[in-house]
Design an enzyme around this catalytic site. Structure first.
Site, PDB file in Angstrom:
ATOM      1  N   LYS A   1      -2.752  -3.513  11.383  1.00  0.00           N
ATOM      2  CA  LYS A   1      -2.720  -4.532  10.675  1.00  0.00           C
ATOM      3  C   LYS A   1      -1.467  -5.400  11.639  1.00  0.00           C
ATOM      4  O   LYS A   1      -0.464  -4.425  12.036  1.00  0.00           O
ATOM      5  CB  LYS A   1      -2.022  -4.551   9.184  1.00  0.00           C
ATOM      6  CG  LYS A   1      -1.477  -5.694   8.539  1.00  0.00           C
ATOM      7  CD  LYS A   1      -1.217  -5.590   7.017  1.00  0.00           C
ATOM      8  CE  LYS A   1      -0.673  -6.646   6.526  1.00  0.00           C
ATOM      9  NZ  LYS A   1      -0.296  -6.445   5.057  1.00  0.00           N
TER      10      LYS A   1
ATOM     11  N   SER B   1      -2.691  -9.455   1.340  1.00  0.00           N
ATOM     12  CA  SER B   1      -2.524  -9.979   2.703  1.00  0.00           C
ATOM     13  C   SER B   1      -3.111  -9.224   4.224  1.00  0.00           C
ATOM     14  O   SER B   1      -3.272  -9.635   5.194  1.00  0.00           O
ATOM     15  CB  SER B   1      -0.526 -10.118   3.124  1.00  0.00           C
ATOM     16  OG  SER B   1      -0.538  -8.456   2.940  1.00  0.00           O
TER      17      SER B   1
ATOM     18  N   SER C   1      -1.361  -6.116  -1.881  1.00  0.00           N
ATOM     19  CA  SER C   1      -1.992  -6.389  -0.287  1.00  0.00           C
ATOM     20  C   SER C   1      -2.061  -5.729   0.430  1.00  0.00           C
ATOM     21  O   SER C   1      -3.355  -5.686   1.207  1.00  0.00           O
ATOM     22  CB  SER C   1      -1.073  -6.330   1.372  1.00  0.00           C
ATOM     23  OG  SER C   1      -0.750  -8.146   0.782  1.00  0.00           O
TER      24      SER C   1
HETATM   25  N1  GLN Z   1       0.183 -11.140  -2.632  1.00  0.00           N
HETATM   26  C1  GLN Z   1       1.462 -10.518  -3.041  1.00  0.00           C
HETATM   27  C2  GLN Z   1       2.050 -11.445  -2.334  1.00  0.00           C
HETATM   28  O1  GLN Z   1       2.104 -12.805  -1.669  1.00  0.00           O
HETATM   29  C3  GLN Z   1       2.065  -9.689  -2.700  1.00  0.00           C
HETATM   30  C4  GLN Z   1       1.540  -9.114  -0.666  1.00  0.00           C
HETATM   31  C5  GLN Z   1       2.020  -8.313  -0.447  1.00  0.00           C
HETATM   32  O2  GLN Z   1       1.700  -7.077  -1.022  1.00  0.00           O
HETATM   33  N2  GLN Z   1       2.176  -7.992   0.371  1.00  0.00           N
HETATM   34  O3  GLN Z   1       3.745 -11.537  -2.056  1.00  0.00           O
END
Ligand code: GLN
Length: 484
Positions: free
Chosen positions: A76, A151, A175
């Site tokens: 990532k 994400s 995410s």
């Molecule tokens: N969707 C959540 C957010 O927007 C979690 C994102 C994540 O786990 N990095 O913060």
């Protein structure tokens, strides 16, 4: 080769039936052919990857190989990797070549794994759809109209389309698990503190945790063996004796109590997702597990609590991007303050700015007690719900996400609807617990459904074992998206 497990690939490498260079080329070719339509990778650097592969081949020849030596892993783009462009999905870091390795990257390197490329992601890991990346949206290999989740959507799409045998993700509120669910792959967020955050670009430090994403639970285990480890450079890194996460893979499910939280099967859960999850629970029962009902009464508080705490931490973490030391700097400015303002205005996207505004607001004098402190107290109560539930069960299971993948653009105008896609995953981060998602079927639209398995602290090996038993009896994890 497409569905070969990491163990099988590792055996082929050890027996010299395949070289790491060949294996790496095979996946680089797949990326070359398919990345245009999926946009799963931000950076591929074939020469750099192949050099690493040749080094792995030398190690294999010398008989100094481990289980991941020579295996290409997509990283990532939130992990700093020396010499690699590391953008975190943001224009702010679009020119940033990392001068050092994250702890996770160091550990993969020491294990002899090959960096296959850097995967696309929501900007600074903020999002559930991978639409906020400056590099453009990622598409879901099961249906290119659909988002892959976020994400870690680039990593998820890469594994789902078999552009990579495995990948890494990070999970602040879901995410790793939510994109795994939406693309039909597996992903685990370990207990907070097991994987070092050193060199993993910070979003919300008390919640961020790195973890592996792969085709099967069996593949997650050796990846976790590499990623977990104490690191004095991360003040929240846990110092514990090393565990072998493969050790419980074959443990039978007989007598395992799986808790079904009533709140996870209530209003808001799509019917087709409920059906697939219930069928998976029935399969677990057939394999010997005992379902019990549990309560997580404060589930509905997790989204409001998270959207106070995560932006608060983000507003502090993102203060460092000022256009001075590294990252994007606006080309024209009057003075220092103008330079800061323009660099941040131009370098950050809309969702990141929204979070910085919310975070700065809840931390400001007069609101701190009302929002931030209150959220911290509720966080304790949410963690206590899980502790109570684990009095009567060994693992908690339920849906990973309330619905299958939505279409691109469908929720971008409505942040709250987007935030709700993490309703079942966020509380796990607030409590610091481990969470796993595995594919268990498809929705009415033919898009994948994920089952979430939540464990008590440090029960990753048991969670992977339960998932592996399920995957030995079913084949959802081996299904390929159309055209793959
Ligand atoms: N969707 C959540 C957010 O927007 C979690 C994102 C994540 O786990 N990095 O913060």
């Amino acid at each position: 080769m497409l569905n070969a497990s990491l163990r099988e690939l590792s055996r082929l490498l050890a027996e010299k039936k395949l070289s790491s260079e060949e294996l790496t080329r095979y996946f680089l070719d797949r990326i070359e052919r398919r990345n245009g339509e999926l946009n799963a990778f931000i950076t591929v650097d074939p020469e750099r990857s192949l050099t690493q592969a040749r080094r792995a081949d030398a190690r294999l020849r010398e008989g100094r190989a481990g289980p991941l030596t020579g295996i290409p892993v997509a990283q990532k783009d939130i992990f700093c990797a020396q010499g690699w462009l590391t953008t975190c999905g943001s224009r702010m870091l679009s020119n940033f070549t990392a001068p050092y390795d994250a702890h996770v990257i160091e550990r993969f390197d020491r294990a002899g794994a090959v960096i296959l490329g850097k995967t696309n992601m929501d900007e600074f890991a903020m999002g559930s759809s991978n639409e906020t990346s400056y590099a453009g949206p990622v598409r879901n290999p099961w249906d290119r109209r659909a988002v892959p989740g976020g994400s870690s959507g680039g990593s998820a799409a890469a594994v789902a389309a078999r552009l990579a045998p495995a990948a890494t993700g990070t999970d602040t509120g879901g995410s790793i698990r939510q994109p795994a669910a939406l693309t039909g792959i597996c992903g685990i967020k370990p207990t907070y503190g097991l994987v070092s955050r050193y060199g993993m670009i910070a979003f919300a430090s008390s919640l961020d945790q790195g973890g592996p994403m792969a085709k099967s639970a069996e593949d997650l285990a050796p990846l976790l063996n590499v990623m977990v480890g104490f690191d004095p450079r991360d003040s929240t890194s846990l110092e514990r004796p090393a565990e072998d996460y493969t050790r419980l893979l074959d443990q039978p499910l007989a007598g395992l109590r799986v808790g079904l939280p009533r709140e996870y099967f209530a209003e808001g859960l799509a019917e087709d997702v409920a059906r697939a999850v219930e069928a998976a629970v029935a399969e677990l029962r057939r394999l010997g597990a005992e379902p019990v009902e549990v309560r997580l009464p404060n589930t509905r508080l997790s989204i409001p609590v998270y959207y106070v705490l995560a932006p608060a931490e983000a507003s502090s973490n993102l203060a460092r991007y000022d256009g001075v030391r590294y990252g994007y700097r606006t080309p024209e400015y009057r003075d220092l303050v103008d330079m800061y303002e323009k660099s941040r205005a131009e370098g950050f996207g809309a969702e990141v700015k929204r979070r910085i505004l919310i975070g700065t607001y809840v931390l400001s004098h007069g609101y701190y007690d009302a929002y931030y402190l209150q959220a911290q107290k509720l966080r304790r109560i949410i963690a206590r719900d899980f502790a109570d539930a684990f009095q009567s069960c060994d693992l908690i299971v339920g849906p990973t996400a309330p619905a299958t993948a939505f279409n691109l653009g469908e929720k971008s105008g409505d942040p709250v609807a987007m935030y709700l896609s993490d309703i079942y995953t966020i509380a796990v981060n607030l409590a610091g617990l481990p969470g796993l998602s595995i594919p268990v079927g498809f929705g009415a639209d033919g898009r994948p459904v994920g089952l979430q398995i939540i464990g008590n602290y440090f029960s990753e090996a048991r969670m992977l074992g339960a998932a592996h038993r399920y995957q030995q009896a079913t084949d959802w994890h081996l299904r390929l998206p159309p055209g793959v």
